[in-house]
Write an enzyme that holds these catalytic residues in place. Structure first.
Site, short mmCIF file in Angstrom:
data_model
loop_
_atom_site.label_atom_id
_atom_site.label_comp_id
_atom_site.label_asym_id
_atom_site.label_seq_id
_atom_site.Cartn_x
_atom_site.Cartn_y
_atom_site.Cartn_z
N HIS A 1 -35.53 25.64 -6.04
CA HIS A 1 -36.75 26.43 -5.92
C HIS A 1 -37.89 25.46 -5.71
O HIS A 1 -38.88 25.45 -6.44
CB HIS A 1 -36.96 27.32 -7.16
CG HIS A 1 -37.24 28.74 -6.79
ND1 HIS A 1 -37.97 29.59 -7.57
CD2 HIS A 1 -36.89 29.46 -5.70
CE1 HIS A 1 -38.05 30.78 -6.97
NE2 HIS A 1 -37.39 30.72 -5.84
N LYS B 1 -23.08 27.76 -9.86
CA LYS B 1 -23.79 27.43 -8.63
C LYS B 1 -25.10 26.74 -8.97
O LYS B 1 -25.67 26.99 -10.03
CB LYS B 1 -24.08 28.71 -7.84
CG LYS B 1 -24.68 28.47 -6.46
CD LYS B 1 -25.03 29.79 -5.80
CE LYS B 1 -25.71 29.57 -4.47
NZ LYS B 1 -26.23 30.82 -3.93
N GLY C 1 -23.05 26.25 -3.37
CA GLY C 1 -24.12 25.29 -3.12
C GLY C 1 -25.34 25.93 -2.51
O GLY C 1 -25.43 27.15 -2.37
N SER D 1 -31.74 23.02 0.91
CA SER D 1 -33.20 23.06 0.96
C SER D 1 -33.66 21.96 1.90
O SER D 1 -33.48 20.77 1.62
CB SER D 1 -33.77 22.84 -0.44
OG SER D 1 -35.17 22.63 -0.35
N HIS E 1 -32.94 29.51 5.10
CA HIS E 1 -32.67 29.87 3.72
C HIS E 1 -31.57 30.92 3.61
O HIS E 1 -30.76 30.88 2.71
CB HIS E 1 -33.97 30.40 3.09
CG HIS E 1 -34.01 30.26 1.61
ND1 HIS E 1 -34.11 29.05 0.98
CD2 HIS E 1 -33.95 31.19 0.63
CE1 HIS E 1 -34.13 29.23 -0.33
NE2 HIS E 1 -34.03 30.52 -0.57
#
Lengths: 734, 210
Positions: free
Chosen positions: A99, A95, A535, A538, A53
């Site tokens: 989540h 951007k 960007g 994930s 992350h």
């Protein structure tokens, strides 16, 4: 050693770092970098900073290859958000951010804080947020849990966005079993600023102050960065504390305070950064690393809302609505006054030092003493192995089964894939700030740039089914579709942000998906001159059945030279001629038709980037000549769905004769638009398209009578529009 | 005439309201904080829309306790006071207008372009709220109702079919749909213009009676 839960020896023996996602090899690398064994707090912050992350350790080799250049780019990837010039001394900042894991556990707060985080990334650069966009994926809406996730995620974004006064102006939501239990919640924010107000996340100038502004720090979200990088599988009940709760009222004040400081006290503000993933340690070390400076922090001075917090907890907390500022020595008082005005906690918690050390004291005890760059820049980088997915080796083009055109049209309109998004759209505030020109539901949303004739068109797109079937071509098609949406709205594509949502990259085929999808995005971005300026990555999005579809969401921003000449999506008057621009082939692999008929998808994709560019150029030039009454990008569901979308929610019907088979009406060939032009412009248009060598087919006319009359080679559809529109409106149950 | 827009903490509707007033009225617009204690200079005072104090407790509940509300009460005999959206909710919470707002029947935020009956006109205005059901137990005079929704409240069945109303003096008004979001050439509709022009007329009339 009051504030260290264990000493360096105990850390080495218990291997406590494993719980935080760090491997033994990574631990050994830290030992080598420091030439000693790290302490408890130290290894805690390394495990967070070296998580995917924060460090992009698994995706960096891929991200490096993105096409990121262009004369319009003022700031490429690497900062809080990217910046693109829009002329007249102004720029847009944008951007996209995911989540996903928090939203899978606590969808309301997960989605709300996702929006909160990306808002901070944008206003920390000095930009006023002017639009929000979201891209959502859920399983099919057939069980209560999925409906709950969907409903709550939408509510979370809606509440946070409306209270911030940032309009939601575009977005997409799709449903597929591939996302069951592993939803994707990505939010994008676009901000506006003047070139001279650009602020970056830097901490430079020895003796300058590190100031904490915003919500007090609690124990929420500790190790959230590591959690985000892990798979969301099975029972997450013990991870509830890794999800943060949002407070938009506080965020609004933090935003207003930051923008006032940047706009009116730019002489004292050196740098601003959001405390996002890995909170204080990430923001402070990145700010110092950007300036090649050292930094010393006193964590006991951090405003706290819980008692007896350890430096480990304070450094890694992901409490929301907190900003870190680097302020010229002597400017503390000004910041304190602004904080007072907005009733925000504020504290000078450290300063910039000479040398290159990242040092943290807590009540006089030195708990971290490491070189800054080892945190921010020395994370390991992994070149992962990959393998071409089996499905691609035996891909056979799908041939649709026979069907009745009327029945199939009604059935597809009623699927969650193609039904109206109105029930979702009307839950968002799409008009706050008063600058919205085109609300969600069109190809792109458009906001007005105040005190000008200009506008900004925004879209976010991804068809995970295509990317799954062929990551590289699917990646290209994703960028192309986003650009088509901008162009159809009358805009000039400027740049993109990508939200790379992928499955478990330990799976060689999944890593192939990531690598080749990114390659496809990059190729198309270069060809369409829309560089990647920001960007998010994930990974490890998976459920019991395996990884999600590779879903690289592309958020694109375009410039509208004159908002009074926007090209609408819907038809504008009866008698206008309808055309399809671009070739229709037998492209059924990955189509909604295939999904509906077989319940799964397979087959190869066909896409020609050069053809795409030509078709877009034609539409752009038609826009400039103001020959288009309306234009609409064709995507899921193909030509017939595109035609219906053009007349739904208008007082018109249509009568067309299409020289194609009924199956071809649902083919999803790329690079196509359906347009309407005034009858007396037909000759001009046809001559022009012929000159450019572009395939255009006359279909028929917009009618006063609200009937849908479609004749194709082997069937016909003749139905009151009202009947079809009612099915379309009710297709999405939420 | 001098117009004040009260900037309540956390509220976000002040900028577009100021832009609308500058476009459609001759008011001289000033922004004032919610800590303001003297409003005697202003002929017309606007309470804009947009989540003051984060809508904590109930929308408008916290804003209704700010110092500026006492100042408003002192000038309401001669000034014209207009709450839009959340501003309407604040006026209800402060007891300056009757009734109050409860959460939408759907429990969700709801936004819709709606047709409003206003004087002899039908206007397209933008209804946008999460607490949009207007409930009223007191009886009010017919001429206090300024606007109604053509198809009933878009926020739920408990709501009165009232989109705007005034107090019994005609000096304090609440307008729930947002005219400032539908009054510029680039917006989805431009009928909000009629509302602002009417407000200017009313404000001049009220000032004449001072």
């Amino acid at each position: 050693m009051k504030w260290e839960l264990m000493n360096a020896e105990e850390v080495a023996q218990t291997k406590v770092y494993r719980e935080w996602g760090m491997t033994d090899e990574e631990y050994e690398k830290v030992v080598a970098l420091l030439s000693r064994k790290p302490g408890y707090t130290e290894i805690g912050i390394y495990s967070a900073m070296w998580s995917e992350h924060c460090s992009y350790k698994n995706s960096k080799p891929i991200l490096r290859k993105f096409y990121t250049e262009g004369p319009q780019v003022l700031q490429g990837p690497g900062e809080g958000a990217g910046i693109v010039d829009i002329g007249d001394g102004q720029a847009v900042v944008f951007k996209i951010e995911s989540h996903n894991s928090p939203s899978a556990v606590e969808p309301y707060e997960g989605a709300a804080t996702g929006l909160g985080g990306i808002l901070r990334d944008v206003f920390s650069m000095g930009a006023t947020p002017i639009a929000g966009v979201n891209s959502l994926r859920f399983g099919e809406l057939t069980d209560d849990r999925t409906r709950y996730l969907f409903k709550e995620a939408v509510r979370g974004i809606s509440d946070y966005g409306s209270k911030m006064g940032v309009p939601t102006i575009a977005g997409e939501v799709k449903f597929d079993e591939a996302y069951h239990g592993s939803p994707l919640v990505n939010a994008m924010v676009v901000g506006l600023l003047n070139h001279e107000d650009i602020k970056k996340g830097v901490a430079s100038g020895i003796g300058n102050k590190i100031i904490y502004l915003g919500a007090k720090t609690g124990r929420d979200g500790i190790n959230g960065a590591t959690f985000s990088s892990d798979a969301v599988l099975g029972d997450n009940s013990d991870q509830g504390s890794a999800v943060q709760a949002g407070n938009p009222y506080l965020e609004k004040r933090v935003m207003d305070a930051c923008l006032e400081l940047i706009h009116e006290h730019s002489d004292i503000i050196i740098g601003v950064q959001d405390m996002g993933a890995a909170g204080l340690v990430s923001s402070s070390s990145e700010m110092a690393s950007s300036a090649d400076a050292g930094v010393v922090l006193y964590t006991d001075r951090v405003p706290q809302r819980e008692e007896e917090m350890t430096p480990y907890e304070i450094l890694l907390s992901e409490s929301q609505e907190r900003m870190l500022l680097c302020v010229k020595a002597g400017g503390e008082e000004v910041v304190a006054q602004i904080a007072e005005k907005y009733q925000l906690p504020v504290a000078v918690i450290g300063e910039v030092t000479s040398g290159n050390l990242y040092q943290v004291y807590h009540e006089g005890e030195l708990v971290v003493d490491v070189p800054v760059r080892t945190l921010a820049d020395d994370a390991p980088v992994y070149e992962k192995p990959w393998a071409e997915p089996e499905r691609m080796k035996h891909a056979v083009a799908y041939v649709p089964e026979d069907f009745d055109l009327t029945e199939m049209t009604k059935a597809l309109l009623n699927t969650a894939d193609l039904a109206s998004r109105q029930p979702v759209i009307e839950q968002f505030d799409t008009t706050s700030l008063g600058q919205t020109v085109v609300r969600p539901g069109s190809d792109a949303g458009i906001v007005h740039i105040p005190n000008s004739d200009k506008g900004i068109a925004i879209t976010v797109d991804c068809n995970g089914r295509y990317v799954y079937l062929d990551p590289e071509i699917g990646g290209q098609m994703t960028v192309a579709e986003a650009a088509r949406n901008i162009v159809a709205s009358g805009g000039q594509p400027l740049a993109i942000t990508d939200g790379l949502n992928f499955g478990n990259i330990k799976d060689l085929e999944v890593f192939y998906e990531l690598k080749f999808a990114a390659q496809g995005i990059s190729t198309a971005a270069e060809r369409l001159q829309t560089p990647v300026i920001s960007g998010n990555v994930s990974l490890n999005n998976e459920n019991e059945a395996g990884s999600i579809y590779p879903t690289p969401m592309v958020g694109m921003v375009g410039l509208i030279p004159n908002i009074h000449q926007v090209t609408p999506m819907h038809v504008q008057q009866a008698g206008d001629a309808l055309y399809v621009v671009g070739k229709t082939g037998a492209d059924y692999s990955g189509s909604v038709l295939q999904k509906y008929q077989t319940g799964k998808i397979s087959g190869p994709l066909h896409f020609d980037l050069d053809e795409e560019v030509r078709q877009q150029q034609l539409i752009q030039q038609m826009n400039e000549k103001q020959l288009l009454q309306s234009a609409h990008d064709l995507s899921e569901g193909g030509l017939l769905m595109g035609l219906l979308q053009k007349v739904f929610q208008t007082p018109y019907g249509l009568q067309v004769t299409i020289n194609k088979s009924k199956a071809e009406l649902f083919s999803e060939s790329a690079s196509r638009f359906v347009i309407s032009i005034a009858a007396d412009h037909r000759t001009d248009f046809e001559a022009y398209a012929k000159e450019m060598g572009i395939n255009c087919e006359y279909l028929g006319v917009v009618t006063e009578e609200e009937m849908i009359a479609v004749q194709c080679n082997n069937d016909q559809l003749h139905c009151p529009k009202e009947e079809l529109e009612a099915i379309w409106k009710d297709g999405l149950s939420c | 005439m001098k117009a004040a827009i009260i900037n309540f903490s956390g509220a976000n509707g002040a900028l577009e309201l100021a832009e609308a007033l500058n476009t459609h009225t001759d008011f001289t617009v000033e922004h004032l904080s919610d800590q303001t204690i003297d409003l005697s200079d202003y002929g017309v005072i606007f309470l804009p829309g947009g989540a003051s104090y984060g809508d904590y407790l109930r929308p408008g509940a916290v804003a209704a306790t700010t110092p500026v509300m006492s100042a408003l009460k002192q000038v309401r005999q001669y000034a014209t006071i207009i709450g839009i959206g959340n501003g309407f909710q604040i006026l209800c919470e402060a007891g300056l207008l009757p009734g109050g707002f409860v959460q939408n029947e759907s429990l969700n935020f709801h936004e819709e372009l709606v047709t409003i009956h206003f004087n002899d006109l039908k206007l397209q205005l933008l209804a946008s709220a999460k607490f949009g059901q207007y409930v009223l137990n007191d009886s009010i005079k017919d001429d206090q109702v300024l606007m109604t929704y053509e198809k009933g409240s878009p926020f739920g069945s408990r709501a009165k079919n009232i989109a705007a109303l005034c107090d019994d003096t005609g000096h304090v008004m609440g307008v729930f749909p947002h005219p400032e979001r539908v009054c510029q050439s680039w917006q989805a509709a431009t009928d909000g213009k009629e509302v602002f022009e009417w407000i200017e007329e009313v404000a001049s009339r009220n000032e004449g009676r001072k």
